[in-house]
Design a protein around this motif. Structure first.
Motif, PDB file in Angstrom:
ATOM      1  N   ARG A   1       0.867  -1.179   0.000  1.00 19.35           N
ATOM      2  CA  ARG A   1       0.000   0.000   0.000  1.00 19.35           C
ATOM      3  C   ARG A   1       0.896   1.219   0.000  1.00 19.35           C
ATOM      4  NH1 ARG A   1       0.422   2.228   4.838  1.00 19.35           N
ATOM      5  NH2 ARG A   1       1.110   0.914   6.547  1.00 19.35           N
ATOM      6  N   ALA A   2       0.405   2.309  -0.543  1.00 16.58           N
ATOM      7  CA  ALA A   2       1.202   3.533  -0.575  1.00 16.58           C
ATOM      8  C   ALA A   2       0.296   4.712  -0.896  1.00 16.58           C
ATOM      9  CB  ALA A   2       2.322   3.440  -1.595  1.00 16.58           C
ATOM     10  N   ASN A   3       0.858   5.903  -0.753  1.00 16.52           N
ATOM     11  CA  ASN A   3       0.190   7.134  -1.118  1.00 16.52           C
ATOM     12  C   ASN A   3      -0.095   7.111  -2.614  1.00 16.52           C
ATOM     13  OD1 ASN A   3       0.009   9.981  -2.016  1.00 16.52           O
ATOM     14  ND2 ASN A   3       0.371  10.409   0.139  1.00 16.52           N
ATOM     15  N   ILE A   4      -1.219   7.639  -3.003  1.00 15.20           N
ATOM     16  CA  ILE A   4      -1.628   7.635  -4.406  1.00 15.20           C
ATOM     17  C   ILE A   4      -0.620   8.353  -5.300  1.00 15.20           C
ATOM     18  CG2 ILE A   4      -3.051   9.720  -4.528  1.00 15.20           C
ATOM     19  CD1 ILE A   4      -4.142   6.286  -5.765  1.00 15.20           C
ATOM     20  N   LYS A   5       0.188   9.248  -4.739  1.00 18.65           N
ATOM     21  CA  LYS A   5       1.210   9.960  -5.518  1.00 18.65           C
ATOM     22  C   LYS A   5       2.200   8.990  -6.166  1.00 18.65           C
ATOM     23  CE  LYS A   5       2.484  12.678  -2.153  1.00 18.65           C
ATOM     24  NZ  LYS A   5       3.209  13.694  -1.374  1.00 18.65           N
ATOM     25  N   VAL A   6       2.412   7.847  -5.536  1.00 15.06           N
ATOM     26  CA  VAL A   6       3.330   6.852  -6.087  1.00 15.06           C
ATOM     27  C   VAL A   6       2.822   6.359  -7.441  1.00 15.06           C
ATOM     28  CG1 VAL A   6       4.313   4.561  -5.724  1.00 15.06           C
ATOM     29  CG2 VAL A   6       4.205   6.181  -3.826  1.00 15.06           C
ATOM     30  N   LEU A   7       1.500   6.169  -7.566  1.00 22.31           N
ATOM     31  CA  LEU A   7       0.946   5.747  -8.860  1.00 22.31           C
ATOM     32  C   LEU A   7       1.181   6.791  -9.938  1.00 22.31           C
ATOM     33  CD1 LEU A   7      -2.433   3.918  -8.252  1.00 22.31           C
ATOM     34  CD2 LEU A   7      -0.263   2.965  -8.972  1.00 22.31           C
ATOM     35  N   ASN A   8       1.077   8.066  -9.592  1.00 21.97           N
ATOM     36  CA  ASN A   8       1.350   9.116 -10.577  1.00 21.97           C
ATOM     37  C   ASN A   8       2.778   9.005 -11.103  1.00 21.97           C
ATOM     38  OD1 ASN A   8      -1.158  10.396 -10.549  1.00 21.97           O
ATOM     39  ND2 ASN A   8      -0.616  11.622  -8.780  1.00 21.97           N
ATOM     40  N   GLN A   9       3.719   8.665 -10.216  1.00 21.76           N
ATOM     41  CA  GLN A   9       5.109   8.535 -10.628  1.00 21.76           C
ATOM     42  C   GLN A   9       5.308   7.323 -11.536  1.00 21.76           C
ATOM     43  OE1 GLN A   9       7.093   8.460  -6.866  1.00 21.76           O
ATOM     44  NE2 GLN A   9       6.684  10.616  -6.457  1.00 21.76           N
ATOM     45  N   LEU A  10       4.577   6.245 -11.272  1.00 27.94           N
ATOM     46  CA  LEU A  10       4.710   5.034 -12.083  1.00 27.94           C
ATOM     47  C   LEU A  10       3.974   5.138 -13.412  1.00 27.94           C
ATOM     48  CD1 LEU A  10       4.219   2.341  -9.301  1.00 27.94           C
ATOM     49  CD2 LEU A  10       6.356   3.009 -10.405  1.00 27.94           C
ATOM     50  N   LEU A  11       2.834   5.804 -13.409  1.00 33.11           N
ATOM     51  CA  LEU A  11       1.981   5.891 -14.594  1.00 33.11           C
ATOM     52  C   LEU A  11       2.074   7.267 -15.241  1.00 33.11           C
ATOM     53  CD1 LEU A  11      -1.172   4.222 -13.004  1.00 33.11           C
ATOM     54  CD2 LEU A  11       0.586   3.104 -14.387  1.00 33.11           C
TER      55      LEU A  11
ATOM     56  N   ASN B   1       1.810  10.220 -17.346  1.00 34.17           N
ATOM     57  CA  ASN B   1       1.096  10.572 -18.572  1.00 34.17           C
ATOM     58  C   ASN B   1       0.644  12.016 -18.459  1.00 34.17           C
ATOM     59  OD1 ASN B   1      -1.958  10.789 -17.999  1.00 34.17           O
ATOM     60  ND2 ASN B   1      -1.397   8.913 -16.918  1.00 34.17           N
ATOM     61  N   ASP B   2       0.212  12.586 -19.571  1.00 32.17           N
ATOM     62  CA  ASP B   2      -0.201  13.989 -19.560  1.00 32.17           C
ATOM     63  C   ASP B   2      -1.717  14.150 -19.635  1.00 32.17           C
ATOM     64  OD1 ASP B   2      -0.548  13.142 -22.142  1.00 32.17           O
ATOM     65  OD2 ASP B   2       0.667  14.718 -23.063  1.00 32.17           O
ATOM     66  N   GLN B   3      -2.455  13.060 -19.437  1.00 32.29           N
ATOM     67  CA  GLN B   3      -3.913  13.110 -19.520  1.00 32.29           C
ATOM     68  C   GLN B   3      -4.588  13.093 -18.146  1.00 32.29           C
ATOM     69  OE1 GLN B   3      -5.587  13.392 -22.631  1.00 32.29           O
ATOM     70  NE2 GLN B   3      -3.473  13.848 -23.156  1.00 32.29           N
ATOM     71  N   PHE B   4      -4.107  12.239 -17.241  1.00 38.84           N
ATOM     72  CA  PHE B   4      -4.724  12.085 -15.931  1.00 38.84           C
ATOM     73  C   PHE B   4      -3.693  12.191 -14.829  1.00 38.84           C
ATOM     74  CE2 PHE B   4      -8.245  10.121 -18.210  1.00 38.84           C
ATOM     75  CZ  PHE B   4      -9.343  10.523 -17.465  1.00 38.84           C
ATOM     76  N   THR B   5      -4.127  12.664 -13.684  1.00 42.27           N
ATOM     77  CA  THR B   5      -3.323  12.608 -12.470  1.00 42.27           C
ATOM     78  C   THR B   5      -4.262  12.247 -11.327  1.00 42.27           C
ATOM     79  OG1 THR B   5      -1.656  13.749 -11.141  1.00 42.27           O
ATOM     80  CG2 THR B   5      -3.534  15.071 -11.878  1.00 42.27           C
ATOM     81  N   LEU B   6      -3.712  11.670 -10.281  1.00 44.33           N
ATOM     82  CA  LEU B   6      -4.492  11.242  -9.128  1.00 44.33           C
ATOM     83  C   LEU B   6      -4.037  12.014  -7.900  1.00 44.33           C
ATOM     84  CD1 LEU B   6      -4.150   7.410  -9.787  1.00 44.33           C
ATOM     85  CD2 LEU B   6      -6.096   8.857 -10.394  1.00 44.33           C
ATOM     86  N   SER B   7      -4.973  12.280  -6.983  1.00 49.44           N
ATOM     87  CA  SER B   7      -4.598  12.964  -5.740  1.00 49.44           C
ATOM     88  C   SER B   7      -5.429  12.422  -4.585  1.00 49.44           C
ATOM     89  CB  SER B   7      -4.785  14.480  -5.876  1.00 49.44           C
ATOM     90  OG  SER B   7      -6.161  14.805  -5.983  1.00 49.44           O
ATOM     91  N   GLY B   8      -4.878  12.573  -3.380  1.00 47.67           N
ATOM     92  CA  GLY B   8      -5.567  12.152  -2.161  1.00 47.67           C
ATOM     93  C   GLY B   8      -5.569  10.641  -2.006  1.00 47.67           C
ATOM     94  N   GLY B   9      -5.669  10.182  -0.788  1.00 42.69           N
ATOM     95  CA  GLY B   9      -5.874   8.764  -0.528  1.00 42.69           C
ATOM     96  C   GLY B   9      -4.674   7.865  -0.750  1.00 42.69           C
ATOM     97  N   GLN B  10      -4.942   6.575  -0.667  1.00 45.09           N
ATOM     98  CA  GLN B  10      -3.933   5.546  -0.830  1.00 45.09           C
ATOM     99  C   GLN B  10      -4.429   4.491  -1.805  1.00 45.09           C
ATOM    100  OE1 GLN B  10      -2.712   3.743   2.889  1.00 45.09           O
ATOM    101  NE2 GLN B  10      -1.015   5.190   2.985  1.00 45.09           N
ATOM    102  N   PHE B  11      -3.513   3.621  -2.219  1.00 46.93           N
ATOM    103  CA  PHE B  11      -3.895   2.463  -2.999  1.00 46.93           C
ATOM    104  C   PHE B  11      -3.319   1.219  -2.344  1.00 46.93           C
ATOM    105  CE2 PHE B  11       0.279   3.308  -4.708  1.00 46.93           C
ATOM    106  CZ  PHE B  11       0.780   2.073  -5.064  1.00 46.93           C
TER     107      PHE B  11
END
Length: 183
Positions: free
Chosen positions: A77-87, A89-99
């Motif tokens: 599990r980690a902060n959702i910001k980690v997914l932004n770093q892995l994925l 792209n210039d179309q979507f970004t995620l904020s808040g919460g965890q995955f």
């Protein structure tokens, strides 16, 4: 191979902090050893990362020159910001919460389409915002669960908030995901 045959070494690794891409990983602990000259066993490995932790274990078969078969389990599990770093792209970004993430990986590490076709994983998120960057639209996501199982993607749940009291839920499937991703 001579070292493994003579000494059968077991290596324990412990690092306080290191950088991996844009992420800062902390408290890495791992052990590894050769079960035989070609089979490298990765014992329980864990590390912290932005609001969470990851754990993995498995093995790599080093017997081949042109492939690296892997069998491994990963969960974390980690902060959702980690997914932004892995994925990136210039179309979507995620904020808040965890995955949360769990996977059973199998296949040739050098062939992503084979890993996708033979592995299983589950990713879950809750109470996040998905921002569509070109239009500046924010989608408040109550929950999302995506399951990947042997080249089949199943969106079990995508629930979006509509105002303060209402929500809408989506689900669906994509079969033969590797054809979509790799052509």
């Amino acid at each position: 191979r001579d070292i493994q045959d003579k000494y059968n070494p077991e290596i324990e690794i412990s690092l306080g902090q290191f950088h991996f891409g844009q992420s800062v990983l902390t408290d890495l602990r791992s052990g590894l050893h050769f079960e035989n000259p070609d089979l490298l066993r990765l014992d329980e490995t864990s590390f912290g990362m932005e609001g969470g932790e990851m754990k993995l274990q498995g093995y790599l078969d080093l017997a081949y020159e042109d492939s690296v078969p892997i069998e491994a389990t990963v969960e974390g599990r980690a902060n959702i910001k980690v997914l932004n770093q892995l994925l990136t792209n210039d179309q979507f970004t995620l904020s808040g919460g965890q995955f949360r993430f769990s996977a059973a990986l199998s296949g040739d590490l050098l062939l992503p389409e084979e890993i996708l076709g033979q592995s299983e994983s589950l990713i879950q998120m809750s109470d996040i915002n998905a921002i569509y960057i070109p239009a500046g639209i924010t989608f408040p996501v109550k929950s999302m669960e995506l399951e990947l199982k042997k080249d089949h993607a199943r969106l079990n749940d995508l629930t979006l908030y509509l105002g303060k009291a209402d929500a809408v839920t989506f689900s669906g499937d994509i079969k033969n995901l590797s054809a979509l991703l790799f052509g």
